[in-house]
Design an enzyme around this catalytic site. Structure first.
Site, PDB file in Angstrom:
ATOM      1  N   CYS A 288       0.896  -1.215   0.015  1.00  0.00           N
ATOM      2  CA  CYS A 288       0.047   0.125  -0.013  1.00  0.00           C
ATOM      3  C   CYS A 288       1.011   1.380  -0.032  1.00  0.00           C
ATOM      4  CB  CYS A 288      -0.773   0.009   0.930  1.00  0.00           C
ATOM      5  SG  CYS A 288      -2.209  -1.271   1.116  1.00  0.00           S
TER       6      CYS A 288
ATOM      7  N   HIS B 139      -3.610   7.150   2.443  1.00  0.00           N
ATOM      8  CA  HIS B 139      -3.824   5.939   1.707  1.00  0.00           C
ATOM      9  C   HIS B 139      -5.264   5.321   2.044  1.00  0.00           C
ATOM     10  CE1 HIS B 139      -4.127   1.838   0.488  1.00  0.00           C
ATOM     11  NE2 HIS B 139      -3.768   1.243   1.480  1.00  0.00           N
TER      12      HIS B 139
ATOM     13  N   ASN C 163     -10.030  -0.043  -1.225  1.00  0.00           N
ATOM     14  CA  ASN C 163      -8.951  -0.172  -1.163  1.00  0.00           C
ATOM     15  C   ASN C 163      -8.149  -0.758  -2.399  1.00  0.00           C
ATOM     16  OD1 ASN C 163      -5.850  -0.229  -0.467  1.00  0.00           O
ATOM     17  ND2 ASN C 163      -6.346  -1.438   1.509  1.00  0.00           N
TER      18      ASN C 163
HETATM   19  N1  COA Z   1     -19.177  -8.626   7.700  1.00  0.00           N
HETATM   20  C1  COA Z   1     -19.620  -8.927   8.864  1.00  0.00           C
HETATM   21  N2  COA Z   1     -18.780  -9.283   9.740  1.00  0.00           N
HETATM   22  C2  COA Z   1     -17.354  -9.325   9.606  1.00  0.00           C
HETATM   23  C3  COA Z   1     -17.078  -8.807   8.452  1.00  0.00           C
HETATM   24  C4  COA Z   1     -17.778  -8.575   7.395  1.00  0.00           C
HETATM   25  N3  COA Z   1     -17.258  -8.528   6.156  1.00  0.00           N
HETATM   26  N4  COA Z   1     -15.624  -8.987   8.625  1.00  0.00           N
HETATM   27  C5  COA Z   1     -15.385  -9.537   9.678  1.00  0.00           C
HETATM   28  N5  COA Z   1     -16.383  -9.428  10.471  1.00  0.00           N
HETATM   29  C6  COA Z   1     -16.442  -9.865  11.595  1.00  0.00           C
HETATM   30  C7  COA Z   1     -15.411 -10.638  12.357  1.00  0.00           C
HETATM   31  O1  COA Z   1     -15.365 -12.099  12.019  1.00  0.00           O
HETATM   32  C8  COA Z   1     -15.609 -10.456  13.954  1.00  0.00           C
HETATM   33  O2  COA Z   1     -16.510 -11.468  14.350  1.00  0.00           O
HETATM   34  P1  COA Z   1     -16.143 -11.978  15.769  1.00  0.00           P
HETATM   35  O3  COA Z   1     -16.207 -10.741  16.878  1.00  0.00           O
HETATM   36  O4  COA Z   1     -17.567 -12.657  15.680  1.00  0.00           O
HETATM   37  O5  COA Z   1     -15.078 -12.828  15.817  1.00  0.00           O
HETATM   38  C9  COA Z   1     -16.138  -9.021  13.977  1.00  0.00           C
HETATM   39  O6  COA Z   1     -16.566  -8.732  12.697  1.00  0.00           O
HETATM   40  C10 COA Z   1     -15.178  -8.018  14.212  1.00  0.00           C
HETATM   41  O7  COA Z   1     -13.962  -8.175  13.284  1.00  0.00           O
HETATM   42  P2  COA Z   1     -12.838  -7.360  13.596  1.00  0.00           P
HETATM   43  O8  COA Z   1     -11.759  -7.739  12.588  1.00  0.00           O
HETATM   44  O9  COA Z   1     -12.303  -6.975  14.810  1.00  0.00           O
HETATM   45  O10 COA Z   1     -13.572  -6.042  12.932  1.00  0.00           O
HETATM   46  P3  COA Z   1     -12.771  -4.391  12.701  1.00  0.00           P
HETATM   47  O11 COA Z   1     -13.509  -3.478  13.160  1.00  0.00           O
HETATM   48  O12 COA Z   1     -11.416  -4.430  13.187  1.00  0.00           O
HETATM   49  O13 COA Z   1     -12.869  -4.292  11.253  1.00  0.00           O
HETATM   50  C11 COA Z   1     -11.225  -4.241   9.331  1.00  0.00           C
HETATM   51  C12 COA Z   1     -12.085  -5.181  10.330  1.00  0.00           C
HETATM   52  C13 COA Z   1     -10.599  -5.231   8.270  1.00  0.00           C
HETATM   53  C14 COA Z   1     -12.366  -3.458   8.383  1.00  0.00           C
HETATM   54  C15 COA Z   1     -10.322  -3.433   9.954  1.00  0.00           C
HETATM   55  O14 COA Z   1      -9.743  -4.017  10.876  1.00  0.00           O
HETATM   56  C16 COA Z   1      -9.482  -2.567   9.110  1.00  0.00           C
HETATM   57  O15 COA Z   1      -9.687  -1.888   8.388  1.00  0.00           O
HETATM   58  N6  COA Z   1      -7.999  -3.038   9.414  1.00  0.00           N
HETATM   59  C17 COA Z   1      -7.061  -2.338   8.613  1.00  0.00           C
HETATM   60  C18 COA Z   1      -6.818  -2.359   7.199  1.00  0.00           C
HETATM   61  C19 COA Z   1      -5.775  -1.727   6.815  1.00  0.00           C
HETATM   62  O16 COA Z   1      -5.227  -0.549   7.179  1.00  0.00           O
HETATM   63  N7  COA Z   1      -4.862  -1.949   5.826  1.00  0.00           N
HETATM   64  C20 COA Z   1      -3.817  -1.360   5.614  1.00  0.00           C
HETATM   65  C21 COA Z   1      -2.999  -1.791   4.480  1.00  0.00           C
HETATM   66  S1  COA Z   1      -3.930  -2.524   3.295  1.00  0.00           S
END
Ligand code: COA
Length: 334
Positions: free
Chosen positions: A118, A259, A289
């Protein structure tokens, strides 16, 4: 980064391309345990674009370059260096830069690809300015292009909803007025973050085999929570560092160009820097993204909408797999 050369590198043209096919959140909720509300509220993404299966990353890169060249009023023959940031090259080699050169009929040019996930675009831009600053090259294309649909596991709700396909490009040219152009760049890497975001298969450690395919090792893996936390801190800290180093206040910043990984990361980052959201370039709601393409597509869209003007200060900032991260200070020159 001190510039000892005779010139600064200025961005003199921009272009972007997004495939026409729109994938909305309902597309995923029709077959996965997810929903529009979760995706919108947790990521800010409403839709993303997807390139046809039979078209490669270079297809989008060339479209973005064509827009840029038209808007600068020059032909590809005037370009003397092409740098392409991508994690989804058309193939392992030859480089996507070589493919673009051949397809566009560029002559007397060299180029290469940069692999920094990224942060690929800002790493490429920082590399490109060296050639302009020392005077060895006059017109350098820096392209960020990724076909993330090629490496996304469409059965994994944790990742597939996040990514989109797209390309953006900027042209760098020398300016003798060192008050303009790329003023400073701070880039960092830390391999300790490697365990949180990676694609295991296809390299020399895990060459493609039935086993790597069965184990889904050719897709993006991410520990979202860890990356989220590290990205907010990494992007905000390095952006603040570049502001302090160059005596730029948050009031003087016209645009933060982060980003586009998650709308909540952009908001948290802007808050930590004391920058209001109306000064943050955002297109994640439309495109998701797009990895190397997020920053150049943002700049190009805002510029084409007449929103970027001479004398504007832009802070570009990114964070990605590696970890890789950094920030670039630009004073818009035209
Ligand atoms: N729909 C519904 N639920 C979802 C889901 C989706 N698409 N994806 C994940 N979940 C669930 C998970 O399974 C988890 O369930 P659980 O609590 O039963 O285990 C719950 O939602 C929370 O998951 P979590 O990973 O803690 O969510 P989050 O709030 O952290 O959001 C991302 C997930 C990926 C959106 C977020 O962490 C993120 O954006 N991370 C950084 C990405 C990034 O910056 N990348 C940089 C380089 S590319």
């Amino acid at each position: 980064m001190e510039n000892k050369g005779p010139y600064n590198a200025a961005i003199t043209a921009v272009g972007h391309y997004l495939p026409e096919k729109v994938i909305d959140n309902k597309y995923f909720s029709d077959y996965l345990d997810t929903n529009d509300e979760w995706i919108k509220s947790r990521t800010g993404i409403i839709e993303r674009r997807r390139l046809d299966r039979d078209k490669p990353t270079s297809f989008m890169a060339i479209k973005a370059i064509e827009v840029l060249l038209k808007n600068r009023g020059i032909g590809i023959e005037e370009i003397d260096l092409i740098i392409v940031a991508t994690v989804t090259p058309d193939m392992m080699y030859p480089s996507t830069a070589c493919i673009i050169q051949k397809e566009m009929g560029a002559s007397d040019v060299w180029g290469f690809d940069v692999l920094a996930a990224c942060s690929g675009f800002i790493f490429s831009l920082t590399t490109a300015i060296q050639f302009i600053q020392c005077g060895s090259h006059k017109k350098v294309l820096v392209v960020g292009a990724d076909k993330m649909s090629a490496i996304s596991n469409m059965e994994d709700r944790n990742t597939c909803i996040l990514f989109g396909d797209g390309a953006g490009a900027v042209l760098l040219e020398p300016t003798e007025d060192k008050n303009y152009g790329i003023i400073d760049a701070i880039m960092k890497i830390d391999g300790n973050g490697g365990k949180n975001l990676y694609q295991l298969g296809g390299g020399s450690l895990n060459p493609a085999s039935y086993d790597t395919v069965d184990k889904k090792m050719h897709y993006v893996y991410q520990d979202g929570k860890s990356v989220f936390k590290d990205a907010v801190k990494g992007m905000a800290d390095v952006s603040y560092e570049i502001m302090m180093k160059n005596n730029i206040t948050s009031e003087q910043v016209s645009y933060l160009v982060p980003h586009q990984a998650n709308k909540r990361i952009l908001t948290a980052c802007a808050e930590r820097m004391g920058i209001s959201m109306d000064k943050v370039m955002v297109n994640i709601h439309k495109y998701g993204n797009t990895t190397s393409a997020t920053i150049p597509t943002c700049i190009s869209e805002y510029w084409h909408d007449g929103l970027v003007k001479k004398d504007d200060y832009l802070i570009l900032s990114s964070f990605g797999a590696g970890y890789t991260w950094g920030s670039i200070l630009v004073k818009w020159a035209y």
